[in-house]
Design an enzyme around this catalytic site. Structure first.
Site, PDB file in Angstrom:
ATOM      1  N   GLY A  37      41.877 104.862  46.134  1.00 22.28           N
ATOM      2  CA  GLY A  37      42.111 106.105  47.079  1.00 22.28           C
ATOM      3  C   GLY A  37      40.783 106.821  47.331  1.00 22.28           C
ATOM      4  N   GLY A  41      35.178 102.325  40.932  1.00 19.46           N
ATOM      5  CA  GLY A  41      34.476 102.782  39.563  1.00 19.46           C
ATOM      6  C   GLY A  41      35.173 104.163  39.139  1.00 19.46           C
ATOM      7  N   GLY A 187      36.084 125.699  26.532  1.00 23.57           N
ATOM      8  CA  GLY A 187      36.690 124.339  25.667  1.00 23.57           C
ATOM      9  C   GLY A 187      35.218 123.842  25.410  1.00 23.57           C
ATOM     10  N   GLY A 189      34.848 120.880  23.714  1.00 23.91           N
ATOM     11  CA  GLY A 189      34.890 119.696  23.381  1.00 23.91           C
ATOM     12  C   GLY A 189      33.947 118.695  24.082  1.00 23.91           C
ATOM     13  N   ASP A 315      43.476 105.823  30.914  1.00 20.83           N
ATOM     14  CA  ASP A 315      43.634 107.298  30.739  1.00 20.83           C
ATOM     15  C   ASP A 315      45.345 107.659  31.009  1.00 20.83           C
ATOM     16  OD1 ASP A 315      41.011 107.547  30.147  1.00 20.83           O
ATOM     17  OD2 ASP A 315      40.690 109.204  31.632  1.00 20.83           O
ATOM     18  N   HIS A 447      12.232  97.564  10.413  1.00 23.89           N
ATOM     19  CA  HIS A 447      11.689  98.578  10.357  1.00 23.89           C
ATOM     20  C   HIS A 447      10.467  98.751  11.229  1.00 23.89           C
ATOM     21  CE1 HIS A 447       9.754 101.425   7.972  1.00 23.89           C
ATOM     22  NE2 HIS A 447       8.619 101.180   8.186  1.00 23.89           N
TER      23      HIS A 447
HETATM   24  P1  FAD Z   1      39.873 106.483  36.106  1.00 21.63           P
HETATM   25  O1  FAD Z   1      38.453 106.163  36.061  1.00 21.63           O
HETATM   26  O2  FAD Z   1      40.057 107.914  36.406  1.00 21.63           O
HETATM   27  O3  FAD Z   1      40.122 105.694  37.407  1.00 21.63           O
HETATM   28  C1  FAD Z   1      41.505 105.755  38.183  1.00 21.63           C
HETATM   29  C2  FAD Z   1      41.064 105.603  39.457  1.00 21.63           C
HETATM   30  O4  FAD Z   1      42.513 105.372  40.232  1.00 21.63           O
HETATM   31  C3  FAD Z   1      40.487 106.939  40.430  1.00 21.63           C
HETATM   32  O5  FAD Z   1      39.340 106.464  41.235  1.00 21.63           O
HETATM   33  C4  FAD Z   1      41.640 107.430  41.531  1.00 21.63           C
HETATM   34  O6  FAD Z   1      41.002 107.539  42.701  1.00 21.63           O
HETATM   35  C5  FAD Z   1      42.335 106.040  41.599  1.00 21.63           C
HETATM   36  N1  FAD Z   1      43.749 106.421  41.812  1.00 21.63           N
HETATM   37  C6  FAD Z   1      44.757 107.285  41.255  1.00 21.63           C
HETATM   38  N2  FAD Z   1      46.000 107.163  41.826  1.00 21.63           N
HETATM   39  C7  FAD Z   1      45.877 106.292  42.922  1.00 21.63           C
HETATM   40  C8  FAD Z   1      46.744 106.033  43.943  1.00 21.63           C
HETATM   41  N3  FAD Z   1      47.883 106.300  43.930  1.00 21.63           N
HETATM   42  N4  FAD Z   1      46.242 105.196  44.756  1.00 21.63           N
HETATM   43  C9  FAD Z   1      44.863 104.698  44.926  1.00 21.63           C
HETATM   44  N5  FAD Z   1      44.072 105.095  44.060  1.00 21.63           N
HETATM   45  C10 FAD Z   1      44.536 106.023  42.775  1.00 21.63           C
HETATM   46  N6  FAD Z   1      34.365 108.072  28.714  1.00 21.63           N
HETATM   47  C11 FAD Z   1      33.648 107.256  27.972  1.00 21.63           C
HETATM   48  O7  FAD Z   1      34.098 106.315  27.506  1.00 21.63           O
HETATM   49  N7  FAD Z   1      32.187 107.637  27.748  1.00 21.63           N
HETATM   50  C12 FAD Z   1      31.527 108.665  28.358  1.00 21.63           C
HETATM   51  O8  FAD Z   1      30.533 109.073  28.266  1.00 21.63           O
HETATM   52  C13 FAD Z   1      32.589 109.467  29.185  1.00 21.63           C
HETATM   53  N8  FAD Z   1      32.097 110.627  29.837  1.00 21.63           N
HETATM   54  C14 FAD Z   1      32.902 111.390  30.622  1.00 21.63           C
HETATM   55  C15 FAD Z   1      32.382 112.600  31.409  1.00 21.63           C
HETATM   56  C16 FAD Z   1      33.290 113.345  32.184  1.00 21.63           C
HETATM   57  C17 FAD Z   1      32.516 114.480  32.919  1.00 21.63           C
HETATM   58  C18 FAD Z   1      34.708 112.766  32.349  1.00 21.63           C
HETATM   59  C19 FAD Z   1      35.324 113.704  33.168  1.00 21.63           C
HETATM   60  C20 FAD Z   1      35.082 111.550  31.676  1.00 21.63           C
HETATM   61  C21 FAD Z   1      34.340 110.885  30.839  1.00 21.63           C
HETATM   62  N9  FAD Z   1      34.897 109.672  30.258  1.00 21.63           N
HETATM   63  C22 FAD Z   1      34.033 109.222  29.552  1.00 21.63           C
HETATM   64  C23 FAD Z   1      36.197 109.404  30.367  1.00 21.63           C
HETATM   65  C24 FAD Z   1      36.349 108.202  31.295  1.00 21.63           C
HETATM   66  O9  FAD Z   1      35.791 108.678  32.715  1.00 21.63           O
HETATM   67  C25 FAD Z   1      37.866 107.603  31.433  1.00 21.63           C
HETATM   68  O10 FAD Z   1      38.305 107.545  30.118  1.00 21.63           O
HETATM   69  C26 FAD Z   1      37.724 106.734  32.148  1.00 21.63           C
HETATM   70  O11 FAD Z   1      37.308 106.796  33.586  1.00 21.63           O
HETATM   71  C27 FAD Z   1      39.308 106.054  32.521  1.00 21.63           C
HETATM   72  O12 FAD Z   1      39.451 105.012  33.136  1.00 21.63           O
HETATM   73  P2  FAD Z   1      40.719 104.519  34.173  1.00 21.63           P
HETATM   74  O13 FAD Z   1      40.465 103.287  34.727  1.00 21.63           O
HETATM   75  O14 FAD Z   1      41.964 104.612  33.130  1.00 21.63           O
HETATM   76  O15 FAD Z   1      40.904 105.777  35.104  1.00 21.63           O
HETATM   77  P1  NAD Z   2      38.512 117.607  24.882  1.00 21.16           P
HETATM   78  O1  NAD Z   2      39.778 117.367  24.465  1.00 21.16           O
HETATM   79  O2  NAD Z   2      37.317 116.749  24.381  1.00 21.16           O
HETATM   80  O3  NAD Z   2      37.860 119.122  24.540  1.00 21.16           O
HETATM   81  C1  NAD Z   2      38.706 120.157  25.109  1.00 21.16           C
HETATM   82  C2  NAD Z   2      38.454 121.359  24.173  1.00 21.16           C
HETATM   83  O4  NAD Z   2      39.006 122.522  24.690  1.00 21.16           O
HETATM   84  C3  NAD Z   2      39.096 121.409  22.827  1.00 21.16           C
HETATM   85  O5  NAD Z   2      37.807 121.487  21.758  1.00 21.16           O
HETATM   86  C4  NAD Z   2      40.072 122.589  22.375  1.00 21.16           C
HETATM   87  O6  NAD Z   2      40.313 123.116  21.624  1.00 21.16           O
HETATM   88  C5  NAD Z   2      39.488 123.398  23.684  1.00 21.16           C
HETATM   89  N1  NAD Z   2      40.899 124.045  24.423  1.00 21.16           N
HETATM   90  C6  NAD Z   2      41.714 123.858  24.876  1.00 21.16           C
HETATM   91  N2  NAD Z   2      42.311 124.899  25.537  1.00 21.16           N
HETATM   92  C7  NAD Z   2      41.539 125.993  25.368  1.00 21.16           C
HETATM   93  C8  NAD Z   2      41.464 127.258  26.011  1.00 21.16           C
HETATM   94  N3  NAD Z   2      42.615 127.781  26.721  1.00 21.16           N
HETATM   95  N4  NAD Z   2      40.582 128.174  25.643  1.00 21.16           N
HETATM   96  C9  NAD Z   2      39.498 127.504  25.017  1.00 21.16           C
HETATM   97  N5  NAD Z   2      39.344 126.443  24.551  1.00 21.16           N
HETATM   98  C10 NAD Z   2      40.426 125.519  24.656  1.00 21.16           C
HETATM   99  O7  NAD Z   2      38.420 117.822  26.710  1.00 21.16           O
HETATM  100  P2  NAD Z   2      37.142 117.776  27.700  1.00 21.16           P
HETATM  101  O8  NAD Z   2      36.065 117.730  27.114  1.00 21.16           O
HETATM  102  O9  NAD Z   2      38.021 118.189  28.780  1.00 21.16           O
HETATM  103  O10 NAD Z   2      37.172 116.119  27.761  1.00 21.16           O
HETATM  104  C11 NAD Z   2      38.409 115.316  28.386  1.00 21.16           C
HETATM  105  C12 NAD Z   2      38.327 113.778  27.757  1.00 21.16           C
HETATM  106  O11 NAD Z   2      37.391 113.300  28.685  1.00 21.16           O
HETATM  107  C13 NAD Z   2      38.011 113.793  26.463  1.00 21.16           C
HETATM  108  O12 NAD Z   2      38.873 113.822  25.577  1.00 21.16           O
HETATM  109  C14 NAD Z   2      37.516 112.243  26.376  1.00 21.16           C
HETATM  110  O13 NAD Z   2      38.480 111.465  26.239  1.00 21.16           O
HETATM  111  C15 NAD Z   2      36.815 112.240  27.834  1.00 21.16           C
HETATM  112  N6  NAD Z   2      35.481 112.252  27.591  1.00 21.16           N
HETATM  113  C16 NAD Z   2      34.699 111.506  26.893  1.00 21.16           C
HETATM  114  C17 NAD Z   2      33.212 111.648  26.809  1.00 21.16           C
HETATM  115  C18 NAD Z   2      32.436 110.827  26.137  1.00 21.16           C
HETATM  116  O14 NAD Z   2      32.912 109.724  25.492  1.00 21.16           O
HETATM  117  N7  NAD Z   2      31.216 110.946  25.796  1.00 21.16           N
HETATM  118  C19 NAD Z   2      32.616 112.715  27.442  1.00 21.16           C
HETATM  119  C20 NAD Z   2      33.403 113.464  28.375  1.00 21.16           C
HETATM  120  C21 NAD Z   2      34.776 113.177  28.590  1.00 21.16           C
END
Ligand code: FAD
Ligand code: NAD
Length: 468
Positions: A37, A41, A187, A189, A315, A447
């Protein structure tokens, strides 16, 4: 209805899960359509993993230049005060995203999978409509033998602090047009700390409000301590044990500690990063009445849902919400649909937090092993005793190994330190291949590398570390 297509595999979502499933299915000769949609990516390439790591790198470079300008670098480097052209930084990041997302579309095409742009709405377990995707601009109906749901996740919104105005999600934080003077991150996290660190390094005042009593509460305290120390040293204010109450009329953020004491914080922008939830709404998924596990679609070890020939990955199928897990599941479903026998039973799924310093967790921690009643040997090797870490000016952190006492089989690795993300590969390979402490201790590690700390941790668990 304008037109209809028939396919073997229909994938909803072109993120890491969906596009990998599409590529692999295409390679295996399965007729496949991916419906996306927004942009191929998904979250990862467009508004997640990749753009965040690009900004982390840019911020790191700016912070280095700032430190050199202060004239205090022990390396003897000094420069004039650096300036930031934010628009150019963001454009550079957008260029990487464009290159990668374009690459995904090209890879799907090369492997024979069709990409349909538009929003999929489920009609039934074998039929999906995509409004506006027909050649005449009408609705495209797609019928399939297998339906794979890879719709990903969306940020959790706090009802008392909805997104809008100065309250932003990671998506907006990754494309700033100007930097706020004061940023509050709700947050502590993954997202809050990765992006909070970026903003701090770019010069913003950053406060992290975390509900639990420490940052990154999912990891053990020993592992997160170097990150907390570094944040505090760089003047990031950590308000752990504080819950957000909402915005006051004057725009301040009201927070309360565990004793009930309320304070108000000034903020020009508030990044809410309190987790992500599976994207299960907005496309009539509920009509399939699939079994759920919490808010996620329930799947078995082949990514099958409760409905025959309807699959879910990534996810939308729950934790861990990581791109590499989504990709591995996507590949697996494509292979099963093509007739192969596969089960999703990884020995470990690595997790990397790209904070400063970085954190890696693979397999069982000492506490998790204990909770399972496993007797373990645990050893830690500090980067303070590693020459490469010294030459990189970063001796904070360590590598820790967890092995079963009875046969020395490695069950887990944890590391915190500069560039330890690159050690995650060695960690997960050793666990997946069933390595023992002796296997790692007996392998010649080059090393000088950070990887020597991996070998030294194994040696230490065996009682004969060489450099400590
Ligand atoms: P998504 O990547 O969310 O893709 C789902 C796709 O489905 C989207 O493009 C959406 O537009 C599409 N879609 C949904 N519903 C419909 C519909 N009805 N019709 C058509 N299209 C639709 N993970 C890591 O492993 N390493 C990281 O460093 C990392 N960093 C992150 C940083 C941030 C800021 C965020 C937000 C996430 C990060 N993640 C990271 C998590 C990672 O992005 C997700 O785990 C991953 O993208 C999940 O892949 P997915 O294919 O399940 O879903
Ligand atoms: P997170 O689960 O990593 O962290 C959320 C944090 O918010 C937790 O520490 C929680 O205790 C805190 N929290 C929850 N409710 C709160 C509130 N009301 N007030 C204050 N703190 C609160 O979630 P995120 O940082 O939003 O990331 C979402 C997901 O995206 C991650 O769990 C991860 O799966 C993915 N992600 C992965 C990477 C990576 O792999 N490097 C990077 C970014 C995101």
């Amino acid at each position: 209805m304008s037109s209809t297509l028939e396919t073997q595999l229909l994938i909803i979502g072109g993120g890491p899960g969906g596009y990998i499933a599409g590529i692999r299915a295409g390679q295996l000769g399965v007729k496949t359509i991916v419906v996306e949609g927004v942009n191929p990516g998904g979250t990862c390439l467009n508004i997640g993993c990749i753009p965040s790591k690009a900004l982390i790198h840019a911020a790191e470079e700016f912070a280095k230049a700032t430190a050199y300008a202060a004239g205090t670098s022990p390396l003897g480097i000094s420069v004039q005060a650096p300036a930031l052209d934010l628009a150019r930084t963001v454009a550079w990041k957008a260029g990487i995203v464009k290159k990668l997302t374009g690459g995904v579309a090209a890879l799907l095409k090369k492997n024979g999978a069709q990409l349909v742009k538009g929003w999929a709405t489920i009609v039934d377990g074998k039929t999906v409509d995509v409004a506006g995707a027909a050649e005449d601009g009408g609705t495209l109906r797609i019928r399939c033998e297998h339906l794979l749901i890879a719709s990903g996740s969306v940020p959790v919104e706090l009802p008392f602090l909805p997104f809008g105005g100065k309250v932003i999600s990671s998506t907006e934080a990754l494309s700033p047009t100007a930097l706020p003077k004061r940023l509050i991150v709700v947050g502590g996290g993954y997202i809050g700390l990765e992006l909070g660190t970026v903003y701090r390094k770019l010069g913003c005042e950053v406060t992290v409000v975390e509900a639990q009593d420490r940052i990154l509460p999912a990891y053990d305290a020993e592992l997160t301590k170097p990150v907390a120390t570094h944040l505090e040293k760089s003047s990031v204010k950590l308000l752990t044990g504080h819950s957000v109450l909402g915005l006051a009329d004057n725009g301040q953020l009201r927070v309360r500690d565990t004793n009930g004491t309320e304070i108000a914080l000034d903020a020009d922008q508030i990044l809410v990063a309190v987790g992500r939830r599976p994207k299960t709404d907005g496309f009539n998924l509920e009509s399939l009445q699939l079994d759920l596990a919490g808010k996620a679609i329930k799947i078995d070890d082949q990514c099958r849902t409760s409905m025959r020939n309807v699959w879910a990955i990534g996810d939308v199928a729950g934790e861990p919400m990581l791109a590499h897990r989504a990709m591995a599941q996507g590949e697996l479903v494509a292979e099963i649909v093509s007739g192969r026998k596969r089960h999703f039973v990884p020995a470990a799924i690595p997790a990397v937090c790209f904070t400063d310093p970085e954190i890696v967790v693979v397999g069982l921690s000492p506490d998790e092993a204990k909770a399972q009643g496993i007797e373990t040997k645990v050893a830690l090797f500090p980067f303070a005793a590693n020459g490469r870490a010294m030459s990189l000016e970063s001796t904070d952190g360590f590598v820790r190994v967890v092995a079963r006492s009875s046969d020395h089989r490695i069950l887990g690795w944890q590391a915190v330190g500069v560039q330890v993300s690159e050690l995650s590969i060695a960690f997960v390979q050793s666990i997946e291949m069933g390595a023992t402490l002796e296997d790692i201790a007996g392998t010649i590690h080059p090393h000088p590398t950070l990887g020597e700390a991996v070998q030294e941790a194994a040696l230490r668990a065996l009682g004969h570390a060489l450099h400590i």
